[in-house]
Write a protein that holds these residues in place. Structure first.
Motif, PDB file in Angstrom:
ATOM      1  N   HIS A 188       0.818  -1.212   0.000  1.00 47.45           N
ATOM      2  CA  HIS A 188       0.000   0.000   0.000  1.00 47.45           C
ATOM      3  C   HIS A 188       0.854   1.266   0.000  1.00 47.45           C
ATOM      4  CE1 HIS A 188       1.055  -0.445   4.253  1.00 47.45           C
ATOM      5  NE2 HIS A 188       0.778   0.843   4.392  1.00 47.45           N
ATOM      6  N   LYS A 189       2.190   1.100   0.046  1.00 45.69           N
ATOM      7  CA  LYS A 189       3.074   2.249   0.162  1.00 45.69           C
ATOM      8  C   LYS A 189       3.530   2.741  -1.208  1.00 45.69           C
ATOM      9  CE  LYS A 189       4.838   1.023   4.752  1.00 45.69           C
ATOM     10  NZ  LYS A 189       6.038   0.685   5.553  1.00 45.69           N
ATOM     11  N   ARG A 190       3.173   3.968  -1.500  1.00 43.56           N
ATOM     12  CA  ARG A 190       3.610   4.616  -2.730  1.00 43.56           C
ATOM     13  C   ARG A 190       4.841   5.466  -2.397  1.00 43.56           C
ATOM     14  NH1 ARG A 190       1.430   6.028  -7.659  1.00 43.56           N
ATOM     15  NH2 ARG A 190      -0.507   4.970  -7.107  1.00 43.56           N
ATOM     16  N   PRO A 191       5.874   5.466  -3.236  1.00 44.07           N
ATOM     17  CA  PRO A 191       7.078   6.249  -2.909  1.00 44.07           C
ATOM     18  C   PRO A 191       6.760   7.722  -2.687  1.00 44.07           C
ATOM     19  CG  PRO A 191       7.096   5.541  -5.214  1.00 44.07           C
ATOM     20  CD  PRO A 191       5.989   4.801  -4.544  1.00 44.07           C
ATOM     21  N   ASN A 192       7.418   8.301  -1.692  1.00 42.86           N
ATOM     22  CA  ASN A 192       7.205   9.723  -1.385  1.00 42.86           C
ATOM     23  C   ASN A 192       8.480  10.544  -1.544  1.00 42.86           C
ATOM     24  OD1 ASN A 192       8.476   8.616   0.848  1.00 42.86           O
ATOM     25  ND2 ASN A 192       7.344   9.848   2.333  1.00 42.86           N
ATOM     26  N   TYR A 193       9.544   9.901  -2.057  1.00 38.84           N
ATOM     27  CA  TYR A 193      10.785  10.635  -2.318  1.00 38.84           C
ATOM     28  C   TYR A 193      11.283  10.281  -3.712  1.00 38.84           C
ATOM     29  CZ  TYR A 193      15.573  12.406  -1.891  1.00 38.84           C
ATOM     30  OH  TYR A 193      16.747  13.094  -2.096  1.00 38.84           O
ATOM     31  N   GLY A 194      11.512  11.300  -4.530  1.00 42.41           N
ATOM     32  CA  GLY A 194      11.996  11.086  -5.891  1.00 42.41           C
ATOM     33  C   GLY A 194      13.201  11.953  -6.191  1.00 42.41           C
ATOM     34  N   VAL A 195      14.178  11.375  -6.895  1.00 39.69           N
ATOM     35  CA  VAL A 195      15.395  12.090  -7.262  1.00 39.69           C
ATOM     36  C   VAL A 195      15.676  11.898  -8.749  1.00 39.69           C
ATOM     37  CG1 VAL A 195      17.881  12.351  -6.878  1.00 39.69           C
ATOM     38  CG2 VAL A 195      16.411  11.703  -4.983  1.00 39.69           C
ATOM     39  N   VAL A 196      15.969  12.988  -9.431  1.00 40.14           N
ATOM     40  CA  VAL A 196      16.522  12.921 -10.785  1.00 40.14           C
ATOM     41  C   VAL A 196      17.941  13.456 -10.685  1.00 40.14           C
ATOM     42  CG1 VAL A 196      16.355  13.722 -13.164  1.00 40.14           C
ATOM     43  CG2 VAL A 196      14.277  13.200 -11.882  1.00 40.14           C
ATOM     44  N   ASP A 197      18.903  12.584 -10.899  1.00 34.68           N
ATOM     45  CA  ASP A 197      20.304  12.931 -10.646  1.00 34.68           C
ATOM     46  C   ASP A 197      21.155  12.656 -11.880  1.00 34.68           C
ATOM     47  OD1 ASP A 197      22.750  13.511  -9.476  1.00 34.68           O
ATOM     48  OD2 ASP A 197      22.890  11.612  -8.386  1.00 34.68           O
ATOM     49  N   ASP A 198      21.993  13.624 -12.220  1.00 28.04           N
ATOM     50  CA  ASP A 198      22.955  13.471 -13.316  1.00 28.04           C
ATOM     51  C   ASP A 198      22.248  13.045 -14.605  1.00 28.04           C
ATOM     52  OD1 ASP A 198      25.474  13.621 -14.415  1.00 28.04           O
ATOM     53  OD2 ASP A 198      26.038  11.575 -13.862  1.00 28.04           O
ATOM     54  N   ALA A 199      21.193  13.783 -14.956  1.00 26.88           N
ATOM     55  CA  ALA A 199      20.386  13.412 -16.123  1.00 26.88           C
ATOM     56  C   ALA A 199      20.582  14.341 -17.313  1.00 26.88           C
ATOM     57  CB  ALA A 199      18.910  13.393 -15.736  1.00 26.88           C
ATOM     58  N   ASP A 200      21.178  15.509 -17.094  1.00 22.14           N
ATOM     59  CA  ASP A 200      21.331  16.488 -18.173  1.00 22.14           C
ATOM     60  C   ASP A 200      22.413  16.043 -19.148  1.00 22.14           C
ATOM     61  OD1 ASP A 200      20.704  18.759 -19.561  1.00 22.14           O
ATOM     62  OD2 ASP A 200      21.038  20.128 -17.893  1.00 22.14           O
ATOM     63  N   ARG A 242      23.096  25.508 -21.950  1.00 23.14           N
ATOM     64  CA  ARG A 242      22.299  26.721 -21.735  1.00 23.14           C
ATOM     65  C   ARG A 242      20.808  26.427 -21.719  1.00 23.14           C
ATOM     66  NH1 ARG A 242      19.462  29.818 -24.987  1.00 23.14           N
ATOM     67  NH2 ARG A 242      20.161  28.676 -26.824  1.00 23.14           N
ATOM     68  N   ASN A 243      20.365  25.512 -22.567  1.00 22.77           N
ATOM     69  CA  ASN A 243      18.939  25.213 -22.683  1.00 22.77           C
ATOM     70  C   ASN A 243      18.656  23.730 -22.444  1.00 22.77           C
ATOM     71  OD1 ASN A 243      20.249  24.353 -24.968  1.00 22.77           O
ATOM     72  ND2 ASN A 243      18.848  25.305 -26.427  1.00 22.77           N
ATOM     73  N   GLY A 244      19.437  23.135 -21.535  1.00 25.14           N
ATOM     74  CA  GLY A 244      19.258  21.723 -21.217  1.00 25.14           C
ATOM     75  C   GLY A 244      18.197  21.494 -20.146  1.00 25.14           C
ATOM     76  N   LEU A 245      18.187  20.274 -19.580  1.00 25.37           N
ATOM     77  CA  LEU A 245      17.183  19.917 -18.582  1.00 25.37           C
ATOM     78  C   LEU A 245      17.218  20.837 -17.375  1.00 25.37           C
ATOM     79  CD1 LEU A 245      17.329  15.998 -18.450  1.00 25.37           C
ATOM     80  CD2 LEU A 245      15.651  17.435 -19.609  1.00 25.37           C
ATOM     81  N   THR A 246      18.423  21.139 -16.886  1.00 25.60           N
ATOM     82  CA  THR A 246      18.533  21.969 -15.689  1.00 25.60           C
ATOM     83  C   THR A 246      17.922  23.338 -15.909  1.00 25.60           C
ATOM     84  OG1 THR A 246      20.595  20.803 -15.147  1.00 25.60           O
ATOM     85  CG2 THR A 246      20.138  22.839 -13.948  1.00 25.60           C
ATOM     86  N   ALA A 247      18.227  23.938 -17.057  1.00 23.83           N
ATOM     87  CA  ALA A 247      17.664  25.256 -17.369  1.00 23.83           C
ATOM     88  C   ALA A 247      16.145  25.200 -17.438  1.00 23.83           C
ATOM     89  CB  ALA A 247      18.236  25.772 -18.686  1.00 23.83           C
TER      90      ALA A 247
END
Length: 538
Positions: A188-200, A242-247
Motif C-alpha cells: 500500500h506504500k507509494r514512494p514519497n521521495y523522488g530524485v533525478v540525478d545526473d540526467a542532463d 544553456r537550454n538543457g534539462l537543468t535550465a
C-alpha cells in the motif's frame, strides 16, 4: 544478488566495485565506543530530531564526511526537513557532493526517522540510475552503525535488478529517463521521495524537442508516481547546457527569464562572493563555495586542469566553441580615445517580436582606425522596444558628453574631429514605427539613419566577419571583457550559426559602413614612375 546469475563483463566490473564498496563501508563504520543501552537510546532519539541532521549524518557516514558541510548543504537539508519544501532544484557545481546528499543522506535519514515510504531514482539512462542506487544498497547492507541502531534492514532484490526493498516494505527503484514508472509501489506504500540525478546532457540539449519530451516525463510520469501527501522531489545537476534539462527545470532558459516560482532553487558556483553567494572568479577575489573542503590553491588547480570546460562544469556557463568564430582567436584591445578613431558607427538591430522566443535587440558602437575595426560598446538583450530606444539615446548622450563640438544636421550628430553616424536596421514599415518612437522618447532629437539596403542572406553576411574576427582585425574593448552585454554579443558569435544572431548582425551592419570609408591618410593613388613595356609574349 544471485552469484550464479549470468553477468556481462561490464556488469561483473560494477558488481566487483560494489563488493569493494561494501567492504570499505563496513570498515569505516566500525563501532569502537561502548555505550550503555540508555545512552544509546538517548543518542538515537537525538539523531532522530530533524534539527540534529548534520550530527546524525557525520556519525553514520564518516567515510563521506571528510569535510564539514558547506552553506548550501545546510540550506538543502533544512529546506527539506524543517521547511518542507517539496520541489528542490540543486544546481550545484561539480564536486559539491550533490549525488551523495540527494541519493544517500536524504533518503536514508528519512528511512531511519520513519518518514520514507519509498524512493524512485532516475538518471540519464537505466544503467547510470542503477549505479547510483547501489550506494544506498551498500549502506543498508553493510553499514555497521546503521545496523546496530536500527537492525538488519533485510534487503530483498538488488541494484542490478533496478529494485530492492527492506523487510518493512520500503522500496527503492531505478529508472532511465523515459522508462515507464507507472504502478510503482510496495504493497500500500507509494514512494514519497523522488530524485533525478545526473540526467542532463549537452548533446541532447541541441534537440529541444527531445529535451522537452524529457522534461514532460520528469514532471509527468516520474513526479506523478510520488505520493500526494508528504512527497519530496530533488533534481540535482550542474548546468551543462544553456537550454538543457537543468535550465528548463529552473525556468531561466534565457538570461532574463524568471525562475519558476513553484520551485526551491539552490545555485552553487565553484567559487563565489562569500557574502552574496553569487559567482565570483578567484582572480576577482572569489573563494571556494565549499571553503570547508577546498583551499584556494586546490580550487585554482582544478580550474586550470579543466581549462575551457571550467565555465560549464563549475560555473553553469555554457560557452560554446564556435565553428565559425573561434573563441581562442578573440582579440581584445585597449581602445583609443574616441576622437582618435578615423570613423565611428553606431548600429542597431531591432527585433519587434515580443514572444517568449523573441530575438534579442542589439546596439553596437564601432570605431575604425586604419585597417582595424574595434567594437567599443555593446547592448545585447531580450527587451522591450522602448528599452532599446532608451539605450540608443543613452549611447548618443554619452558621446555628446565627451565635450567635443557637435553639429546636428538632419538630426544626425557630427563630432568635431570624428566622422560619426548612427544607423538602424529596418524596412519601410519598421522605419515609420521606429522614427515615431525615437521622437516620442523624452522629446529626443536623435533619429538614426535607417539601413534600407538590399541585403544578402543573414548567415552569409555574418560569415563574412569570420576572416577579420579570426585574424585579429575585428577587435573588442578590453575594458568590457566582463560586461554582460559584450559577453552576450560574443556568446552569439561563438554559437553561430545556432541560436540568436542579432548581435553579430548589428556588428555586420557597422562593419559594412566602416569598410566603405577609406582609412585616413590613404589619399589618392600614388603615381607610378617609369615606362611599362608591353609583353610581347601575350
Amino acid at each position: 544478488m544471485n552469484p550464479k546469475q549470468s553477468l556481462t563483463q561490464s556488469e561483473k566490473k560494477i558488481y566487483e566495485a560494489f563488493l569493494m564498496q561494501c567492504k570499505q563501508v563496513k570498515e569505516a563504520t566500525a563501532i569502537t565506543e561502548v555505550e550503555s543501552p540508555t545512552d544509546k537510546l538517548k543518542r538515537i532519539n537525538r539523531f532522530k530530531c530533524e534539527e540534529n541532521f548534520e550530527e546524525a549524518i557525520k556519525y553514520y557516514f564518516p567515510h563521506y564526511c571528510s569535510a564539514p558541510f558547506g552553506w548550501f548543504h545546510t540550506k538543502a537539508w533544512k529546506d527539506i526537513f524543517l521547511y518542507k519544501k517539496r520541489i528542490n532544484i540543486w544546481e550545484w557545481s561539480r564536486e559539491s557532493a550533490k549525488s551523495v546528499f540527494a541519493d544517500v543522506f536524504i533518503p536514508i535519514y528519512m528511512l531511519i526517522t520513519d518518514h520514507l515510504d519509498g524512493m524512485i531514482l532516475a538518471s540519464e539512462n537505466e544503467g547510470k540510475a542503477k549505479i547510483l542506487l547501489k550506494d544506498i544498497e551498500a549502506e543498508l547492507s553493510t553499514n555497521n552503525r546503521l545496523i546496530a541502531d536500527f537492525g538488519d534492514f533485510g534487503l530483498i532484490g538488488s541494484f542490478q535488478q533496478g529494485y530492492f526493498s527492506t523487510k518493512t516494505g520500503i522500496g527503492f527503484w531505478a529508472f532511465g529517463l523515459g522508462q515507464n514508472p507507472a504502478g510503482v509501489r510496495e504493497g500500500h506504500k507509494r514512494p514519497n521521495y523522488g530524485v533525478v540525478d545526473d540526467a542532463d546532457n549537452k548533446d541532447v540539449a541541441k534537440n529541444q524537442e527531445r529535451t522537452q519530451e524529457r522534461i514532460d516525463w520528469i514532471r509527468g510520469e516520474f513526479m506523478g508516481c510520488l505520493s500526494t501527501k508528504q512527497r519530496t522531489f530533488v533534481f540535482a545537476n550542474n548546468r551543462v547546457a544553456r537550454n538543457g534539462l537543468t535550465a528548463h527545470m529552473v525556468g531561466d532558459i534565457e538570461e532574463d527569464d524568471p525562475i519558476d516560482e513553484n520551485i526551491n532553487h539552490i545555485k552553487v558556483y565553484f567559487t563565489e562572493d562569500p557574502e552574496t553567494h553569487e559567482m565570483l572568479k578567484l582572480e576577482d577575489g572569489g573563494v571556494p563555495a565549499w571553503k570547508e573542503n577546498f583551499t584556494i590553491v586546490e580550487a585554482k588547480g582544478k580550474i586550470a586542469d579543466m581549462k575551457d570546460n571550467a565555465d560549464r562544469q563549475l560555473y553553469h556557463k555554457d560557452i560554446p566553441k564556435g565553428k565559425v568564430f573561434k573563441r581562442a582567436l578573440t582579440t581584445w584591445v585597449q581602445p583609443l580615445p574616441i576622437h582618435q578613431y578615423d570613423y565611428l558607427i553606431a548600429y542597431n538591430d531591432p527585433s519587434f517580436s515580443g514572444s517568449k522566443k523573441a530575438d534579442t535587440k542589439a546596439i553596437v558602437l564601432m570605431g575604425r582606425k586604419g585597417k582595424y575595426i574595434d567594437v567599443l560598446w555593446a547592448w545585447v538583450r531580450k527587451a522591450e522596444l522602448m528599452n532599446m530606444i532608451q539605450a540608443y539615446c543613452y549611447l548618443d548622450e554619452c558621446i555628446r558628453e565627451l565635450q567635443l563640438e557637435i553639429i546636428y544636421g538632419e538630426n544626425q550628430p557630427k563630432l568635431k574631429g570624428v566622422n560619426y553616424r548612427a544607423y538602424s536596421e529596418g524596412n519601410f514599415a519598421q522605419k515609420l514605427i521606429l522614427k515615431k518612437e525615437f521622437l516620442n522618447y523624452e522629446d529626443s532629437m536623435f533619429i538614426p539613419i535607417f539601413d534600407m539596403r538590399s541585403k544578402p542572406d543573414k548567415t552569409g553576411r555574418i560569415e563574412v566577419l569570420s576572416s577579420p574576427f579570426n585574424f585579429g582585425l575585428l577587435r573588442f574593448n578590453e575594458n568590457l571583457r566582463k560586461d554582460k552585454d559584450m559577453l552576450a554579443l560574443l556568446h552569439q558569435f561563438f554559437q553561430f550559426p545556432a541560436g540568436h544572431d542579432d548581435g553579430p548582425d548589428a556588428v555586420e551592419g557597422g562593419y559594412y559602413y566602416l569598410q566603405k570609408k577609406k582609412p585616413k591618410g590613404d589619399g589618392k593613388a600614388k603615381k607610378r614612375y617609369g615606362k611599362i613595356k608591353k609583353s610581347k609574349g601575350r
